[in-house]
Enzyme design. Structure first.
Site, mmCIF file in Angstrom:
data_model
loop_
_atom_site.group_PDB
_atom_site.id
_atom_site.type_symbol
_atom_site.label_atom_id
_atom_site.label_comp_id
_atom_site.label_asym_id
_atom_site.label_seq_id
_atom_site.Cartn_x
_atom_site.Cartn_y
_atom_site.Cartn_z
ATOM 1 N N GLU A 50 0.404 -4.511 1.159
ATOM 2 C CA GLU A 50 1.427 -4.157 2.136
ATOM 3 C C GLU A 50 0.908 -4.636 3.481
ATOM 4 O OE1 GLU A 50 2.582 -0.060 2.773
ATOM 5 O OE2 GLU A 50 3.188 0.087 0.678
ATOM 6 N N ASP A 61 3.740 6.972 11.699
ATOM 7 C CA ASP A 61 2.307 6.774 11.510
ATOM 8 C C ASP A 61 1.453 7.723 12.325
ATOM 9 O OD1 ASP A 61 1.934 4.585 9.619
ATOM 10 O OD2 ASP A 61 3.123 3.430 11.060
ATOM 11 N N TYR A 176 8.540 4.241 -3.292
ATOM 12 C CA TYR A 176 7.383 4.716 -2.535
ATOM 13 C C TYR A 176 7.523 6.218 -2.372
ATOM 14 C CZ TYR A 176 3.924 4.435 1.347
ATOM 15 O OH TYR A 176 2.840 4.570 2.164
#
Lengths: 273, 395
Positions: A50, A61, A176
Site C-alpha cells: 500500500e 491517521d 479492509y
C-alpha cells in the site's frame, strides 16, 4: 495486463495461505528509499504494497503517519512522483501488487476520470481512499472498473452488517477491516477483543478480509491473521524507520519478522471454516 | 428553489456529502436520524426556545445605524445584533441546540474545534450548564492569538488541547477533533461550530442558526412593512451568513452578499477567500470550495480574524455561489480594521473582526445603493476578544 492484486489473492487463497500487506508513505524518508523498500519487501515475500500518498490533512491517521506525511510533503512529494516511481519499478521487473492509498482530495484534484487510467498505465493495481465511502463519487468506481483498478473499501467495527455487505459488493479484491475505533497507529489491538465484531462482518462478506490499524507486533500479526485472511501493517513500519534515524534496514528486518509470524503454517483451524 | 436541498445524503448540488472514515458513518447516520426526529418534537423545540430566550438572550434586536447611514448618504443601514448574545456571538445558538441534542443522544462528552475561541467558549458554556464533559481542540498558534478566550474556556471547566500538527490553526484543530471523535464515537458528540463537515452537520447547523434570519425577517415585515434590499454578512465557515440568508432565499428581491476574508490581498498567498480563489475539493468530510495547490494539498488560509481563517467554506455557500443566488465578495485585513474603526467611532459598537469584514465592505457596496433602500448587516459578534490584535494596529 492482468490485475496483479486479483491474481495474487487467488494464488494465496488456493494455497490457503495468509496475505501480508505492507503500508509505506511515498517519499518517506525519501523517494529512493521508497523504491528500495518496495523491492526489498517483494524479495521477502510481502504480498501487497500500500503506497501512501502524503496529504496535508490526514484525518484518519495517527501521529506516526501524520509525521511521515508531513516529512514527505516538505520535500515536495506528490501524486506525480507515485506514478513515476511505480512505472519505474515495473520497468525494472517489479511484480508485487501495488495499491495507491490516498485521501480523496489529491485524486479528485488530479481528476476522477483521469486518475484510474493514469494509475493503471503507471502499474498500480488498486486504490484505497480512507475518506471515501462507496456512496460518494460513483464515477470513480466506474472508471476504476473500466481500467481494472481494484477499488478497496473499508469496513469498521461500527459498520452495521447490512452496510458491511453493501460495502463489500463495491469492493474489489479484498475488504479492509479497520481493527479499532480510532486513527492509524501501533497499539494493543487483540484478536480476542476483536473477534466478536469481526465474525459478524465475516459472515456477510464473501471477499477476503484484511485487518489493519494498530498492528505492531509479530504476536498480534499471528493472532489476527488466523482470524482473517491477512493483515495490513503500516505505522509500525514507519516507526521502525523513524526511530532509527531514517534508516530503512530496521524496517526491512521488522517486516521479515512480521511476515514469518503471519505466514507461519499452523494446525489451528481457520476461523473461516 | 432550495426547499429540497440538501438531498438525503447531504448534497447541495455537487457539494456537501459525507466524506469520512467508515468508523464515523454509523454515528453520522444516528445523528441524522436523531436530529430529524427531535426537530419535530414539541418538547425539544420548547426546551431549545427556553434556552435561547432566557439563557442566550434572544431575540436579538435590529438596530438602525443612523450615523453610519448619514455617513454614506445612501440606503439606510441596519444591524442584526448577534453581538448581544450570551458569550458575545451567534455561536451560542448552535451550541445550545447541539448540546441539547447530545444529551438526548445519551452522550456525556462533547468535543469541539475552535479558531478564534468563540465557538470554544460557547461549547464550554453549554457544557457547563448541561453538565457535559467538554474538550476543545485549538491550534497552538490560535491559543497564542486568543489567550483571553482560552482562559475563559478553562474557567468554564473545559479542557483546551493545543494542536501542534500542520499549520496549528483551525483546520488542524478540526482534524484533531475528528480524530478524537473517531476514537470515542460511542460516548462523544462532536459539536461542530460551523456549517461545515459531513452531512448532517451543514444542514443541522444552518437550521439552528436560521433563528437569526427568521427573527430579522419578522422584524422587517412587522415593524418596517418591507423586507431589506440587501443582506450583508461575513463568511468563514459561513454559519452566521447561512443562518441569516437562508430564511430570505425565496425572497427574490432581497440581494445577498457574503464577504470572505482576503487577508493581505487575494493575489498574495495570505488570504482566506475559498470561494473567490479556490476550487472544489474535499476536506473535513465535505466537498466544497477549497484553497489548494496544484497537487491537491490544502493551502493555509490567512486572515487577521482567526474566525475566518479557514481554507474551505460550508457546502451550501459553494452551491449558492454557483447558482448566483448569493454574491460573494472579499474584504482585506485593512478594510476589516477600517470597518471596526467606523462602527466603533460612529455608533459606539465594537464589532468582532469577523463582521468587521462585512462593515469594511460598505464603502464598496453603499455607492450602488439608493436612498430609501435598506441594507441589513449581520453583526455576528462583539469585539472584546480582538482588542489585543486591534491595539497593535491602532495606537
Amino acid at each position: 495486463m492482468k490485475n496483479r492484486l486479483l491474481q495474487k489473492i487467488r494464488d494465496v487463497q488456493k494455497e490457503k495461505g495468509k496475505l501480508f500487506c505492507a503500508f509505506i508513505t511515498l517519499g518517506y524518508p525519501d523517494l529512493k528509499s521508497t523504491e528500495q523498500l518496495i523491492l526489498e519487501f517483494e524479495k521477502l515475500g510481502v504480498d501487497i504494497i500500500e503506497l501512501g500518498i502524503p496529504f496535508s490533512d490526514p484525518l484518519a491517521d495517527g501521529p506516526t503517519i501524520q509525521f511521515s506525511s508531513e516529512f514527505a510533503l516538505r520535500q515536495g512529494v506528490s501524486l506525480l512522483d507515485a506514478f513515476h516511481l511505480v512505472s519505474n519499478l515495473r520497468l525494472r521487473g517489479c511484480k508485487i501488487p501495488i495499491l495507491c492509498f490516498s485521501y480523496l482530495n489529491p485524486i479528485y484534484h488530479f481528476g476522477i476520470k483521469a486518475f484510474p487510467q493514469k494509475a493503471r498505465q503507471s502499474g498500480f493495481d488498486g486504490l484505497i481512499i480512507p475518506d471515501l465511502p462507496p456512496e460518494e463519487e460513483k464515477n470513480l468506481q466506474k472508471e476504476c472498473r473500466r481500467h481494472e483498478i481494484s477499488q478497496v473499501f473499508l469496513v469498521a467495527p461500527t459498520t452495521r452488517p447490512e452496510r458491511a455487505s453493501q460495502i463489500a459488493r463495491s469492493s474489489s479484491g479484498f475488504v479492509y477491516y479497520v481493527s479499532l475505533r480510532g486513527v492509524t497507529g501501533a497499539r494493543q489491538v487483540s484478536a480476542s477483543n476483536l473477534s466478536r465484531e469481526f465474525n459478524k462482518v465475516q459472515k456477510v462478506i464473501k471477499q477476503p478480509l484484511l485487518i489493519g490499524f494498530g498492528i505492531s507486533s509479530p504476536e498480534q500479526g499471528r493472532a489476527l491473521s488466523r482470524l482473517a485472511q491477512g493483515v495490513i501493517v503500516g505505522s509500525a513500519i514507519i516507526d521502525a524507520i523513524r526511530s532509527s534515524n531514517h534508516q530503512i534496514a530496521p524496517a526491512i528486518l521488522f517486516v521479515e519478522k512480521m511476515l514469518r509470524a503471519v505466514k507461519e503454517r499452523t494446525r489451528a483451524v481457520s476461523s473461516r471454516n | 428553489m432550495n426547499k429540497t436541498l440538501p438531498d438525503h445524503l447531504g448534497h447541495f448540488g455537487i457539494y456537501g456529502g459525507r466524506y469520512v472514515p467508515e468508523t464515523l458513518f454509523a454515528a453520522l447516520e444516528d445523528l441524522d436520524r436523531a436530529y430529524r426526529l427531535i426537530r419535530k418534537e414539541k418538547k425539544f423545540q420548547e426546551e431549545l426556545k427556553y434556552y435561547l430566550t432566557h439563557y442566550a438572550g434572544r431575540p436579538t434586536p435590529v438596530y438602525e445605524a443612523k450615523n453610519l447611514t448619514e455617513h454614506f448618504g445612501r440606503a439606510r443601514i441596519f444591524l442584526k445584533r448577534e453581538d448581544l448574545c450570551h458569550t458575545g456571538a451567534h455561536k451560542i445558538n448552535n451550541a445550545i441546540a447541539q448540546g441539547l441534542l447530545a444529551k438526548r443522544l445519551g452522550k456525556k462528552r462533547i468535543v469541539a474545534e475552535t479558531g478564534a475561541g468563540q465557538h470554544g467558549v460557547a461549547s464550554a458554556t453549554i457544557a457547563s450548564v448541561l453538565r457535559l464533559q467538554c474538550v476543545v481542540y485549538m491550534g497552538a498558534e490560535d491559543i497564542e492569538r486568543q489567550s483571553l478566550n482560552v482562559y475563559k474556556m478553562k474557567l468554564l471547566g473545559a479542557e483546551v488541547r493545543p494542536v501542534n500538527s500542520g499549520s496549528k490553526t483551525l483546520k488542524d484543530a478540526t482534524n484533531e477533533a475528528i480524530r478524537d471523535w473517531v476514537t470515542n464515537v460511542e460516548t462523544t458528540h462532536y459539536l461542530i461550530g460551523s456549517v461545515v463537515g459531513p452531512h448532517p452537520y451543514p444542514v443541522m447547523v444552518r437550521n439552528f442558526q436560521s433563528v437569526i434570519g427568521i427573527e430579522a425577517r419578522q422584524y422587517f415585515q412587522k415593524s418596517l412593512k418591507h423586507l431589506p434590499d440587501y443582506l450583508l454578512a461575513c463568511v468563514g465557515g459561513g454559519s452566521n451568513a447561512i443562518g441569516f440568508f437562508h430564511p430570505f432565499l425565496k425572497d427574490r428581491k432581497v440581494q445577498m452578499v457574503g464577504v470572505e476574508a482576503s487577508g493581505e490581498g487575494i493575489h498574495t498567498l495570505h488570504h482566506a477567500a475559498a470561494m473567490t480563489m479556490g476550487s472544489p475539493g474535499i476536506l473535513h468530510g465535505m466537498k466544497s470550495y477549497l484553497l489548494q495547490d496544484k497537487n491537491g494539498q490544502v493551502q493555509l488560509a490567512h486572515s487577521i480574524s482567526a474566525g475566518l481563517d479557514y481554507p474551505s467554506v460550508g457546502p451550501e455557500h459553494s452551491h449558492l455561489k454557483d447558482t448566483g443566488r448569493v454574491r460573494y465578495e472579499t474584504a482585506t485585513d485593512k478594510e476589516a480594521l477600517e470597518g471596526f474603526r467606523m462602527l466603533t467611532e460612529m455608533e459606539g459598537i465594537m464589532p468582532a473582526l469577523e463582521p468587521s469584514h462585512a462593515i469594511g465592505f460598505l464603502p464598496r457596496l453603499m455607492p450602488k445603493t439608493q436612498k430609501g433602500q435598506r441594507v441589513l448587516i449581520c453583526l455576528s459578534g462583539r469585539g472584546d476578544k480582538d482588542i489585543e490584535t486591534i491595539r497593535k494596529h491602532f495606537l
